[in-house]
Design a protein around this motif. Structure first.
Motif, PDB file in Angstrom:
ATOM      1  N   ARG A  63       0.835  -1.204   0.000  1.00 47.50           N
ATOM      2  CA  ARG A  63       0.000   0.000   0.000  1.00 47.50           C
ATOM      3  C   ARG A  63       0.866   1.249   0.000  1.00 47.50           C
ATOM      4  N   ALA A  64       1.965   1.221   0.750  1.00 51.21           N
ATOM      5  CA  ALA A  64       2.872   2.363   0.777  1.00 51.21           C
ATOM      6  C   ALA A  64       3.503   2.583  -0.593  1.00 51.21           C
ATOM      7  N   ARG A  65       3.882   1.506  -1.242  1.00 48.58           N
ATOM      8  CA  ARG A  65       4.459   1.627  -2.583  1.00 48.58           C
ATOM      9  C   ARG A  65       3.419   2.162  -3.566  1.00 48.58           C
TER      10      ARG A  65
ATOM     11  N   SER B 185       0.998   4.203  -2.834  1.00 49.67           N
ATOM     12  CA  SER B 185       0.880   5.637  -2.556  1.00 49.67           C
ATOM     13  C   SER B 185       2.020   6.407  -3.200  1.00 49.67           C
ATOM     14  N   ARG B 186       3.213   5.843  -3.138  1.00 53.67           N
ATOM     15  CA  ARG B 186       4.359   6.509  -3.765  1.00 53.67           C
ATOM     16  C   ARG B 186       4.208   6.555  -5.281  1.00 53.67           C
TER      17      ARG B 186
ATOM     18  N   PHE C  37       1.370   6.654  -6.941  1.00 54.66           N
ATOM     19  CA  PHE C  37       0.352   7.671  -7.204  1.00 54.66           C
ATOM     20  C   PHE C  37       0.955   9.076  -7.126  1.00 54.66           C
ATOM     21  N   LEU C  38       1.672   9.344  -6.051  1.00 56.76           N
ATOM     22  CA  LEU C  38       2.239  10.680  -5.846  1.00 56.76           C
ATOM     23  C   LEU C  38       3.294  11.010  -6.901  1.00 56.76           C
TER      24      LEU C  38
ATOM     25  N   LEU D 129      -6.707  -0.389  -6.792  1.00 55.83           N
ATOM     26  CA  LEU D 129      -5.955   0.058  -5.626  1.00 55.83           C
ATOM     27  C   LEU D 129      -6.083  -0.921  -4.466  1.00 55.83           C
TER      28      LEU D 129
ATOM     29  N   GLU E 176       0.069  -1.208  -7.701  1.00 60.86           N
ATOM     30  CA  GLU E 176       1.001  -0.103  -7.923  1.00 60.86           C
ATOM     31  C   GLU E 176       0.806   0.528  -9.304  1.00 60.86           C
TER      32      GLU E 176
ATOM     33  N   ALA F  15      -2.264   2.609  -9.299  1.00 61.85           N
ATOM     34  CA  ALA F  15      -1.984   3.879  -8.635  1.00 61.85           C
ATOM     35  C   ALA F  15      -1.257   4.843  -9.569  1.00 61.85           C
TER      36      ALA F  15
ATOM     37  N   GLY G 134      -2.769   8.401 -10.584  1.00 68.38           N
ATOM     38  CA  GLY G 134      -2.040   9.624 -10.273  1.00 68.38           C
ATOM     39  C   GLY G 134      -1.987  10.577 -11.452  1.00 68.38           C
TER      40      GLY G 134
END
Length: 257
Positions: free
Chosen positions: A4-6, A8-9, A11-12, A177, A185, A188, A192
């Motif tokens: 999930r953290a990956r 988010s990265r 997406f950002l 997601l 990923e 995401a 993004g």
């Protein structure tokens, strides 16, 4: 949690690079501002800055996940850019008869080589390579290519009014997601890029053009290909083939929303 953290990265990274690229292109457009301006369906001037910015942002985020996905996004974007530049009549005439897979092939059958027909081998070839890189089972590779190329085409089919393509990517990609691993990923990364351009697209200040629509669609297709189940992959392939066959109806539906 790590996945999930990956996500988010991804997406950002996609969103930030897309916004930054769009701002840079608007501030100093290569070849002059006129080269980057088009007139939309309502007769308003819009910029094509969002397209190349989306390609670079989404491809960079996809490259963190799988090189095959990045190849598909970059190639789809480059082929779309050729259509945007060489096929200005197709772009300006989104309501015209040349839009869609069947229309392109029909023109080719009549002896007319359109810019849209030229891009088909490029996107299809890149999808074949990406499918071979992303799927281990040989039986999955052709359906994977169909999903990547077909989703790129599908998103472009709905890019007929402000915000339609970006909104379609957000709607189609949001369930991804929830997936773990590369599929989540890549979803995401696609979301993004779409989220970064949607506000200005809706405000009719920019347009994705074939460049951005094909790239976002390829990223979304790569996300589907990254999921492990072969039956799900085949279902996606059949769905995008059906959308291509009924491309005129899909476009008409998107225009009426």
């Amino acid at each position: 949690m790590i996945s999930r953290a990956r996500g988010s990265r991804s997406f950002l990274l996609s969103a930030v690079l897309t916004r930054a690229g769009q701002a840079l292109l608007r501030a100093a457009p290569p070849g002059g501002r006129e080269r980057w301006e088009r007139t939309n369906h309502a007769g308003r001037p819009v910029g094509l800055y969002a397209g190349p910015a989306t390609v670079l942002g989404t491809a960079a985020a996809a490259a963190r996940v799988h090189p095959g996905a990045a190849l598909a996004v970059l190639t789809a974007g480059i082929c779309g850019a050729y259509d945007d530049l060489a096929g200005a009549d197709d772009l300006a005439g989104a309501d015209g008869p040349r839009r869609g897979f069947r229309a392109r092939l029909g023109a080719l059958r009549d002896g007319e080589v359109t810019s849209g027909a030229v891009k088909l081998p490029g996107i299809s070839g890149a999808a074949l390579v990406a499918g071979a890189l992303m799927r281990e089972r040989p039986a999955d590779r052709l359906p994977a290519a169909v999903v990547i190329a077909g989703t790129a085409h599908l998103v472009n089919l709905v890019d007929v009014r402000p915000g339609r393509a970006a909104a379609a990517v957000l709607a189609l990609g949001a369930p991804g997601l929830l997936r773990e691993g590369a599929g989540g990923e890549l979803s995401a990364a696609a979301l993004g890029g779409a989220a970064a351009v949607l506000p200005e697209d809706l405000a009719e200040r920019v347009m994705l053009g074939d460049t951005g629509a094909h790239a976002l669609g390829a990223a979304l297709g790569a996300a589907a290909v990254a999921r492990p189940r072969g039956a799900e992959l085949l279902a996606h392939a059949l769905a995008v083939v059906a959308a291509a066959v009924h491309g005129a109806r899909v476009t008409a539906w998107a225009r009426e929303l």
